[in-house]
Design a protein around this motif. Structure first.
Motif, PDB file in Angstrom:
ATOM      1  N   ALA A   1       0.829  -1.202   0.000  1.00 41.92           N
ATOM      2  CA  ALA A   1       0.000   0.000   0.000  1.00 41.92           C
ATOM      3  C   ALA A   1       0.866   1.254   0.000  1.00 41.92           C
ATOM      4  CB  ALA A   1      -0.936   0.010   1.198  1.00 41.92           C
ATOM      5  N   GLU A   2       2.011   1.202   0.646  1.00 38.41           N
ATOM      6  CA  GLU A   2       2.905   2.357   0.664  1.00 38.41           C
ATOM      7  C   GLU A   2       3.314   2.758  -0.748  1.00 38.41           C
ATOM      8  OE1 GLU A   2       5.984   0.793   3.132  1.00 38.41           O
ATOM      9  OE2 GLU A   2       5.167   1.765   4.916  1.00 38.41           O
ATOM     10  N   GLU A   3       3.577   1.777  -1.569  1.00 35.18           N
ATOM     11  CA  GLU A   3       3.978   2.022  -2.947  1.00 35.18           C
ATOM     12  C   GLU A   3       2.811   2.583  -3.774  1.00 35.18           C
ATOM     13  OE1 GLU A   3       7.002   2.325  -5.549  1.00 35.18           O
ATOM     14  OE2 GLU A   3       7.212   1.464  -3.562  1.00 35.18           O
ATOM     15  N   ALA A   4       1.636   2.035  -3.590  1.00 29.12           N
ATOM     16  CA  ALA A   4       0.464   2.461  -4.357  1.00 29.12           C
ATOM     17  C   ALA A   4       0.040   3.883  -4.013  1.00 29.12           C
ATOM     18  CB  ALA A   4      -0.695   1.493  -4.122  1.00 29.12           C
ATOM     19  N   VAL A   5       0.312   4.320  -2.799  1.00 32.71           N
ATOM     20  CA  VAL A   5      -0.062   5.661  -2.366  1.00 32.71           C
ATOM     21  C   VAL A   5       0.636   6.719  -3.216  1.00 32.71           C
ATOM     22  CG1 VAL A   5       0.205   7.289  -0.449  1.00 32.71           C
ATOM     23  CG2 VAL A   5      -0.662   5.012  -0.027  1.00 32.71           C
ATOM     24  N   ARG A   6       1.798   6.411  -3.680  1.00 32.48           N
ATOM     25  CA  ARG A   6       2.579   7.384  -4.461  1.00 32.48           C
ATOM     26  C   ARG A   6       1.922   7.740  -5.785  1.00 32.48           C
ATOM     27  NH1 ARG A   6       8.108   4.239  -3.254  1.00 32.48           N
ATOM     28  NH2 ARG A   6       8.179   4.727  -1.038  1.00 32.48           N
ATOM     29  N   THR A   7       1.084   6.848  -6.320  1.00 36.48           N
ATOM     30  CA  THR A   7       0.499   7.086  -7.637  1.00 36.48           C
ATOM     31  C   THR A   7      -1.009   7.322  -7.614  1.00 36.48           C
ATOM     32  OG1 THR A   7       0.236   4.711  -8.008  1.00 36.48           O
ATOM     33  CG2 THR A   7       2.292   5.721  -8.776  1.00 36.48           C
ATOM     34  N   ALA A   8      -1.650   7.116  -6.493  1.00 36.06           N
ATOM     35  CA  ALA A   8      -3.105   7.282  -6.409  1.00 36.06           C
ATOM     36  C   ALA A   8      -3.469   8.766  -6.282  1.00 36.06           C
ATOM     37  CB  ALA A   8      -3.665   6.502  -5.224  1.00 36.06           C
ATOM     38  N   PRO A   9      -4.596   9.167  -6.836  1.00 34.27           N
ATOM     39  CA  PRO A   9      -5.031  10.567  -6.739  1.00 34.27           C
ATOM     40  C   PRO A   9      -5.326  10.980  -5.293  1.00 34.27           C
ATOM     41  CG  PRO A   9      -6.306   9.388  -8.391  1.00 34.27           C
ATOM     42  CD  PRO A   9      -5.496   8.375  -7.660  1.00 34.27           C
ATOM     43  N   ALA A  10      -5.081  12.240  -4.999  1.00 32.12           N
ATOM     44  CA  ALA A  10      -5.266  12.756  -3.638  1.00 32.12           C
ATOM     45  C   ALA A  10      -6.706  12.621  -3.154  1.00 32.12           C
ATOM     46  CB  ALA A  10      -4.823  14.217  -3.579  1.00 32.12           C
ATOM     47  N   GLU A  11      -7.679  12.822  -4.026  1.00 33.57           N
ATOM     48  CA  GLU A  11      -9.088  12.712  -3.632  1.00 33.57           C
ATOM     49  C   GLU A  11      -9.423  11.284  -3.182  1.00 33.57           C
ATOM     50  OE1 GLU A  11     -13.319  12.883  -5.899  1.00 33.57           O
ATOM     51  OE2 GLU A  11     -11.941  14.537  -6.307  1.00 33.57           O
ATOM     52  N   PHE A  12      -8.929  10.304  -3.904  1.00 36.96           N
ATOM     53  CA  PHE A  12      -9.143   8.907  -3.540  1.00 36.96           C
ATOM     54  C   PHE A  12      -8.468   8.599  -2.206  1.00 36.96           C
ATOM     55  CE2 PHE A  12      -7.385   4.534  -3.718  1.00 36.96           C
ATOM     56  CZ  PHE A  12      -8.571   3.843  -3.560  1.00 36.96           C
ATOM     57  N   LEU A  13      -7.231   9.061  -2.029  1.00 44.98           N
ATOM     58  CA  LEU A  13      -6.511   8.810  -0.782  1.00 44.98           C
ATOM     59  C   LEU A  13      -7.207   9.462   0.407  1.00 44.98           C
ATOM     60  CD1 LEU A  13      -2.818   9.152  -1.952  1.00 44.98           C
ATOM     61  CD2 LEU A  13      -4.087   7.058  -1.462  1.00 44.98           C
ATOM     62  N   ALA A  14      -7.810  10.624   0.197  1.00 49.36           N
ATOM     63  CA  ALA A  14      -8.550  11.278   1.281  1.00 49.36           C
ATOM     64  C   ALA A  14      -9.723  10.416   1.728  1.00 49.36           C
ATOM     65  CB  ALA A  14      -9.038  12.653   0.825  1.00 49.36           C
ATOM     66  N   ARG A  15     -10.393   9.762   0.774  1.00 45.90           N
ATOM     67  CA  ARG A  15     -11.502   8.867   1.124  1.00 45.90           C
ATOM     68  C   ARG A  15     -11.000   7.637   1.880  1.00 45.90           C
ATOM     69  NH1 ARG A  15     -13.729   9.664  -4.782  1.00 45.90           N
ATOM     70  NH2 ARG A  15     -15.047  11.478  -4.439  1.00 45.90           N
ATOM     71  N   VAL A  16      -9.881   7.080   1.432  1.00 45.22           N
ATOM     72  CA  VAL A  16      -9.294   5.924   2.119  1.00 45.22           C
ATOM     73  C   VAL A  16      -8.922   6.313   3.548  1.00 45.22           C
ATOM     74  CG1 VAL A  16      -7.282   4.394   2.193  1.00 45.22           C
ATOM     75  CG2 VAL A  16      -8.463   4.793   0.017  1.00 45.22           C
ATOM     76  N   GLU A  17      -8.284   7.447   3.703  1.00 42.94           N
ATOM     77  CA  GLU A  17      -7.836   7.884   5.023  1.00 42.94           C
ATOM     78  C   GLU A  17      -9.013   8.193   5.946  1.00 42.94           C
ATOM     79  OE1 GLU A  17      -5.060  10.994   4.092  1.00 42.94           O
ATOM     80  OE2 GLU A  17      -3.650   9.544   3.210  1.00 42.94           O
ATOM     81  N   SER A  18     -10.091   8.722   5.398  1.00 38.61           N
ATOM     82  CA  SER A  18     -11.283   8.983   6.200  1.00 38.61           C
ATOM     83  C   SER A  18     -11.885   7.680   6.729  1.00 38.61           C
ATOM     84  CB  SER A  18     -12.317   9.729   5.357  1.00 38.61           C
ATOM     85  OG  SER A  18     -13.515   9.893   6.074  1.00 38.61           O
ATOM     86  N   LYS A  19     -11.972   6.678   5.866  1.00 36.66           N
ATOM     87  CA  LYS A  19     -12.496   5.369   6.301  1.00 36.66           C
ATOM     88  C   LYS A  19     -11.545   4.703   7.290  1.00 36.66           C
ATOM     89  CE  LYS A  19     -16.405   4.935   4.203  1.00 36.66           C
ATOM     90  NZ  LYS A  19     -17.647   4.716   4.914  1.00 36.66           N
ATOM     91  N   ALA A  20     -10.247   4.863   7.086  1.00 37.37           N
ATOM     92  CA  ALA A  20      -9.272   4.289   8.023  1.00 37.37           C
ATOM     93  C   ALA A  20      -9.422   4.930   9.400  1.00 37.37           C
ATOM     94  CB  ALA A  20      -7.856   4.465   7.487  1.00 37.37           C
ATOM     95  N   ASP A  21      -9.689   6.237   9.434  1.00 36.59           N
ATOM     96  CA  ASP A  21      -9.943   6.913  10.709  1.00 36.59           C
ATOM     97  C   ASP A  21     -11.163   6.315  11.410  1.00 36.59           C
ATOM     98  OD1 ASP A  21      -7.786   8.670  10.489  1.00 36.59           O
ATOM     99  OD2 ASP A  21      -8.990  10.235   9.536  1.00 36.59           O
TER     100      ASP A  21
END
Length: 85
Positions: A11-31
């Motif tokens: 997942a660390e590697e994939a984070v580098r290429t994923a769009p910021a909007e998508f990552l914000a949704r992932v991080e919100s659900k992780a919270d």
């Protein structure tokens, strides 16, 4: 130590290429997962049983897989998949 979440493995590697909007949704659900795990496992460091089964969470644009490690008081995002929808 208090409950937190973090990216692990691929997942660390994939984070580098994923769009910021998508990552914000992932991080919100992780919270949300962290808050739920903290509520269920109040005495996380003293946990003696096996860790609960992880799972998959669908978010707009893709999904991610997580694992909870109670004694470490961590929710690990072990894989993210960006599908672009």
């Amino acid at each position: 130590m208090s409950w937190k979440w973090e990216y692990a493995f691929g997942a660390e590697e994939a984070v580098r290429t994923a769009p910021a909007e998508f990552l914000a949704r992932v991080e919100s659900k992780a919270d949300e997962l962290v808050r739920a795990a903290e509520a269920v496992h109040v005495h996380g460091r003293a946990h003696q049983d096996i860790d609960p089964r992880g799972g998959d969470v669908i978010v707009p644009g893709g999904m991610f897989t997580y694992q909870i490690v109670v004694r470490s008081e961590r929710v690990y995002v072990v894989q993210i998949t960006y599908l672009g929808f």
